[in-house]
Design a protein around this motif. Structure first.
Motif, PDB file in Angstrom:
ATOM      1  N   ASP A 198       3.795  -2.628  -3.287  1.00 18.06           N
ATOM      2  CA  ASP A 198       4.312  -1.015  -3.604  1.00 18.06           C
ATOM      3  C   ASP A 198       3.338  -0.302  -2.648  1.00 18.06           C
ATOM      4  OD1 ASP A 198       5.823  -1.538  -5.781  1.00 18.06           O
ATOM      5  OD2 ASP A 198       4.377  -1.533  -7.430  1.00 18.06           O
ATOM      6  N   LEU A 199       2.203  -0.847  -2.258  1.00 15.19           N
ATOM      7  CA  LEU A 199       1.477  -0.166  -1.329  1.00 15.19           C
ATOM      8  C   LEU A 199       2.280  -0.409  -0.006  1.00 15.19           C
ATOM      9  CD1 LEU A 199      -2.098  -1.493  -1.927  1.00 15.19           C
ATOM     10  CD2 LEU A 199      -1.495   0.630  -2.166  1.00 15.19           C
ATOM     11  N   ALA A 200       2.711  -1.166   0.369  1.00 14.23           N
ATOM     12  CA  ALA A 200       3.675  -1.322   1.614  1.00 14.23           C
ATOM     13  C   ALA A 200       4.719  -0.398   1.615  1.00 14.23           C
ATOM     14  CB  ALA A 200       3.963  -2.829   2.087  1.00 14.23           C
ATOM     15  N   ARG A 201       5.523  -0.369   0.689  1.00 17.51           N
ATOM     16  CA  ARG A 201       6.553   0.414   0.223  1.00 17.51           C
ATOM     17  C   ARG A 201       6.475   1.684   0.400  1.00 17.51           C
ATOM     18  NH1 ARG A 201      10.049  -0.308  -5.093  1.00 17.51           N
ATOM     19  NH2 ARG A 201       8.076  -0.031  -5.967  1.00 17.51           N
ATOM     20  N   ARG A 202       5.402   2.273  -0.266  1.00 14.95           N
ATOM     21  CA  ARG A 202       4.822   3.639  -0.118  1.00 14.95           C
ATOM     22  C   ARG A 202       4.326   3.959   1.295  1.00 14.95           C
ATOM     23  NH1 ARG A 202       2.862   6.379  -4.891  1.00 14.95           N
ATOM     24  NH2 ARG A 202       2.617   8.103  -3.408  1.00 14.95           N
ATOM     25  N   TYR A 203       3.770   3.092   1.992  1.00 12.56           N
ATOM     26  CA  TYR A 203       3.210   3.188   3.586  1.00 12.56           C
ATOM     27  C   TYR A 203       4.447   3.356   4.294  1.00 12.56           C
ATOM     28  CZ  TYR A 203       1.677   2.470   8.080  1.00 12.56           C
ATOM     29  OH  TYR A 203       1.399   2.759   9.427  1.00 12.56           O
ATOM     30  N   TRP A 204       5.465   2.593   4.182  1.00 16.06           N
ATOM     31  CA  TRP A 204       6.617   2.643   5.266  1.00 16.06           C
ATOM     32  C   TRP A 204       7.299   3.741   4.734  1.00 16.06           C
ATOM     33  CZ3 TRP A 204       6.283   0.732   9.479  1.00 16.06           C
ATOM     34  CH2 TRP A 204       5.510  -0.696   9.561  1.00 16.06           C
ATOM     35  N   SER A 205       7.599   4.369   3.551  1.00 21.34           N
ATOM     36  CA  SER A 205       8.502   5.488   3.171  1.00 21.34           C
ATOM     37  C   SER A 205       7.696   6.754   3.686  1.00 21.34           C
ATOM     38  CB  SER A 205       8.392   5.497   1.621  1.00 21.34           C
ATOM     39  OG  SER A 205       7.212   5.965   1.186  1.00 21.34           O
ATOM     40  N   GLY A 206       6.514   6.667   4.203  1.00 23.37           N
ATOM     41  CA  GLY A 206       5.751   7.837   4.869  1.00 23.37           C
ATOM     42  C   GLY A 206       5.139   8.686   3.750  1.00 23.37           C
ATOM     43  N   ASP A 207       5.024   8.071   2.657  1.00 25.11           N
ATOM     44  CA  ASP A 207       4.255   8.832   1.454  1.00 25.11           C
ATOM     45  C   ASP A 207       2.913   7.860   1.403  1.00 25.11           C
ATOM     46  OD1 ASP A 207       3.368  10.175  -0.693  1.00 25.11           O
ATOM     47  OD2 ASP A 207       4.741   9.160  -2.019  1.00 25.11           O
ATOM     48  N   PRO A 208       1.800   8.503   1.905  1.00 25.21           N
ATOM     49  CA  PRO A 208       0.484   7.763   1.705  1.00 25.21           C
ATOM     50  C   PRO A 208       0.544   7.251   0.296  1.00 25.21           C
ATOM     51  CG  PRO A 208       0.193  10.203   2.656  1.00 25.21           C
ATOM     52  CD  PRO A 208       1.633  10.011   1.987  1.00 25.21           C
ATOM     53  N   PRO A 209       0.193   5.904   0.132  1.00 21.05           N
ATOM     54  CA  PRO A 209      -0.117   5.323  -1.385  1.00 21.05           C
ATOM     55  C   PRO A 209      -1.368   5.834  -1.889  1.00 21.05           C
ATOM     56  CG  PRO A 209      -0.449   3.655   0.581  1.00 21.05           C
ATOM     57  CD  PRO A 209      -0.201   5.190   1.293  1.00 21.05           C
ATOM     58  N   GLU A 210      -1.506   5.695  -3.257  1.00 17.61           N
ATOM     59  CA  GLU A 210      -2.712   5.918  -3.787  1.00 17.61           C
ATOM     60  C   GLU A 210      -3.635   4.836  -3.946  1.00 17.61           C
ATOM     61  OE1 GLU A 210      -3.096   7.050  -8.499  1.00 17.61           O
ATOM     62  OE2 GLU A 210      -2.403   8.894  -7.196  1.00 17.61           O
ATOM     63  N   CYS A 211      -4.916   5.088  -3.919  1.00 17.24           N
ATOM     64  CA  CYS A 211      -5.730   3.858  -4.027  1.00 17.24           C
ATOM     65  C   CYS A 211      -5.745   3.185  -5.271  1.00 17.24           C
ATOM     66  CB  CYS A 211      -7.209   4.476  -3.756  1.00 17.24           C
ATOM     67  SG  CYS A 211      -8.513   2.937  -3.806  1.00 17.24           S
ATOM     68  N   SER A 227      -5.578   6.028   4.014  1.00 19.91           N
ATOM     69  CA  SER A 227      -5.097   6.152   5.116  1.00 19.91           C
ATOM     70  C   SER A 227      -4.467   5.083   5.550  1.00 19.91           C
ATOM     71  CB  SER A 227      -6.097   6.787   6.094  1.00 19.91           C
ATOM     72  OG  SER A 227      -7.167   6.244   5.957  1.00 19.91           O
ATOM     73  N   GLY A 228      -3.575   4.820   6.370  1.00 21.58           N
ATOM     74  CA  GLY A 228      -3.074   3.593   6.971  1.00 21.58           C
ATOM     75  C   GLY A 228      -2.688   3.688   8.224  1.00 21.58           C
ATOM     76  N   THR A 229      -2.547   2.612   8.864  1.00 19.15           N
ATOM     77  CA  THR A 229      -2.024   2.335  10.167  1.00 19.15           C
ATOM     78  C   THR A 229      -1.323   0.874  10.232  1.00 19.15           C
ATOM     79  OG1 THR A 229      -2.656   2.412  12.739  1.00 19.15           O
ATOM     80  CG2 THR A 229      -4.199   1.242  11.159  1.00 19.15           C
ATOM     81  N   PHE A 230      -0.361   0.903  11.261  1.00 19.51           N
ATOM     82  CA  PHE A 230       0.368  -0.284  11.526  1.00 19.51           C
ATOM     83  C   PHE A 230      -0.227  -0.973  12.872  1.00 19.51           C
ATOM     84  CE2 PHE A 230       4.041  -2.729  13.581  1.00 19.51           C
ATOM     85  CZ  PHE A 230       3.939  -3.635  12.612  1.00 19.51           C
ATOM     86  N   VAL A 231      -0.541  -2.324  12.690  1.00 19.10           N
ATOM     87  CA  VAL A 231      -1.328  -3.026  13.678  1.00 19.10           C
ATOM     88  C   VAL A 231      -0.504  -3.990  14.153  1.00 19.10           C
ATOM     89  CG1 VAL A 231      -3.156  -4.408  14.617  1.00 19.10           C
ATOM     90  CG2 VAL A 231      -3.591  -2.553  12.809  1.00 19.10           C
ATOM     91  N   GLU A 232       0.067  -3.895  15.549  1.00 17.52           N
ATOM     92  CA  GLU A 232       1.118  -5.048  15.956  1.00 17.52           C
ATOM     93  C   GLU A 232       0.235  -5.850  17.021  1.00 17.52           C
ATOM     94  OE1 GLU A 232       5.653  -4.560  17.912  1.00 17.52           O
ATOM     95  OE2 GLU A 232       4.397  -2.896  17.969  1.00 17.52           O
ATOM     96  N   THR A 233       0.278  -7.115  16.653  1.00 15.20           N
ATOM     97  CA  THR A 233      -0.398  -8.046  17.351  1.00 15.20           C
ATOM     98  C   THR A 233       0.691  -9.379  17.800  1.00 15.20           C
ATOM     99  OG1 THR A 233      -0.994  -9.511  15.521  1.00 15.20           O
ATOM    100  CG2 THR A 233      -2.628  -7.784  15.999  1.00 15.20           C
ATOM    101  N   THR A 234       0.375  -9.925  18.514  1.00 20.92           N
ATOM    102  CA  THR A 234       1.201 -11.105  18.846  1.00 20.92           C
ATOM    103  C   THR A 234       1.714 -11.869  17.894  1.00 20.92           C
ATOM    104  OG1 THR A 234      -0.145 -11.391  21.141  1.00 20.92           O
ATOM    105  CG2 THR A 234       1.484 -13.083  20.568  1.00 20.92           C
ATOM    106  N   TYR A 235       0.541 -12.397  16.941  1.00 25.53           N
ATOM    107  CA  TYR A 235       1.292 -13.389  15.885  1.00 25.53           C
ATOM    108  C   TYR A 235       0.944 -12.829  14.454  1.00 25.53           C
ATOM    109  CZ  TYR A 235       1.202 -16.545  19.494  1.00 25.53           C
ATOM    110  OH  TYR A 235       1.624 -17.334  20.663  1.00 25.53           O
TER     111      TYR A 235
END
Length: 137
Positions: free
Chosen positions: A10-23, A32-40
């Motif tokens: 549910d946290l990931a779904r809310r993040y990807w929908s653009g609606d900040p999830p509730e704690c 507040s969130g951010t997507f971190v893209e790394t090699t693996y």
């Protein structure tokens, strides 16, 4: 009480929908969130401004909602005793089931324990089918 997998889904779904999830620990506080893209190990990092909580949600592959036919197929596979795995990463799926014994209607929710992809299906399990829909001619 929802499982850890359900909370992360549910946290990931809310993040990807653009609606900040509730704690989950501080109701009314938005993460507040951010997507971190790394090699693996791509992941979403969510932080609570009120507490010191941080959630790291693996997203390789990125969370997707299964299409309705895929989820119906999972219901069929359950009935015949086949193993059910995530269509995206082949990891184990966690299943939640609610049955209404008076109507025979069941509600299924499938969530991948690795990428948190998910799908939901409601209906009579005996009517679930993996046959192609008939095309009118």
């Amino acid at each position: 009480m929802p499982s850890d997998v359900t909370v992360m889904r549910d946290l990931a779904r809310r993040y990807w929908s653009g609606d900040p999830p509730e704690c989950p620990k501080h109701p009314g506080t938005r993460l507040s969130g951010t997507f971190v893209e790394t090699t693996y190990a791509d992941h979403v990092v969510l932080q609570c401004p009120r507490g010191a909580e941080t959630w790291t949600i693996p997203q390789r592959p990125r969370q997707k909602e299964f299409n309705p036919r895929q989820v119906e197929g999972l219901v069929v596979f359950l009935q015949v005793g086949d193993s059910i795995r995530c269509y995206r990463c082949q990891s184990k799926l966690e299943m939640e089931l609610e049955e209404d014994r008076t109507t025979g209607i069941s509600s299924y929710a499938f969530t991948c324990v690795r990428c948190f992809s998910y799908g939901m299906w409601t209906g009579r399990p005996e009517e679930a089918s993996i046959e192609s829909p008939t095309v009118a001619r």
